[in-house]
Design a protein around this motif. Structure first.
Motif, short mmCIF file in Angstrom:
data_model
loop_
_atom_site.label_atom_id
_atom_site.label_comp_id
_atom_site.label_asym_id
_atom_site.label_seq_id
_atom_site.Cartn_x
_atom_site.Cartn_y
_atom_site.Cartn_z
N SER A 1 2.37 2.32 7.07
CA SER A 1 2.43 2.92 5.41
C SER A 1 1.84 4.44 6.14
N ARG B 1 5.58 3.04 -0.70
CA ARG B 1 4.01 1.91 0.02
C ARG B 1 4.68 0.48 -1.23
N SER B 2 5.68 0.33 -2.04
CA SER B 2 5.84 -1.16 -2.85
C SER B 2 6.87 -1.31 -1.72
N ALA C 1 5.39 -2.98 0.98
CA ALA C 1 4.36 -4.12 0.29
C ALA C 1 5.44 -5.64 0.30
N SER C 2 6.57 -5.13 0.43
CA SER C 2 7.55 -6.73 0.05
C SER C 2 7.66 -7.35 1.46
#
Length: 159
Positions: free
Chosen positions: A10, A36-37, A40-41
């Protein structure tokens, strides 16, 4: 120069977004929030290429798609700092993604600009073939993309 491939973190997303603006200036580069998305997955896998000092030289991401019975993967992105090109970094990042895709099973897909000869050659060298063209895929430039596919490695073993 020694390069190591490890997990994208991150705290790398700002550098990724910075590289995106250099690498894809006419095609809506990804933001730090987009990275970031992606990180996060739970169905995504991202790696980084770093020099000896830990500086991020490149990044790459893969998504697991399909089902457990009919899996497939998609390369979401590969980017290498222009100052670090021609050192095998893009190939090393792709290799790392393909090792994971092979464990997941199924074919691997990606999109690449039709005028990106270096990337197309890299992908062909790893067994990808053009299976279609997406007109005006990249925006806002309107550049076309090839959809490329590498067969499931299990299919190759059955031949």
């Amino acid at each position: 120069m020694s390069v190591r491939i490890d997990a994208l973190r991150s705290d790398d997303v700002d550098r990724c977004a910075e590289l995106e603006t250099v690498l894809f200036p006419g095609d809506d580069p990804w933001s730090a929030d987009a990275f970031r998305s992606e990180l996060a997955s739970s169905h995504n896998y991202y790696v980084a290429a770093r020099d000896e000092s830990g500086t991020l030289l490149g990044y790459a991401g893969l998504a697991r798609l399909g089902t457990g019975v009919d899996p497939e993967s998609e390369v979401h992105t590969i980017g290498v700092d222009p100052g670090a090109r021609r050192r095998g970094i893009g190939g090393a990042l792709l290799t790392a993604l393909l090792h994971v895709a092979d464990r997941w099973g199924g074919p691997v897909f990606l999109e690449v600009r039709t005028d990106n000869d270096a990337a197309i050659a890299l992908y062909r060298g790893e067994g990808f073939e053009v299976v279609g063209t997406r007109r005006r895929y990249y925006q806002p430039s309107g550049a076309d993309a090839y959809t490329m596919r590498r067969p499931d490695r299990r299919e190759e073993l059955r031949r």
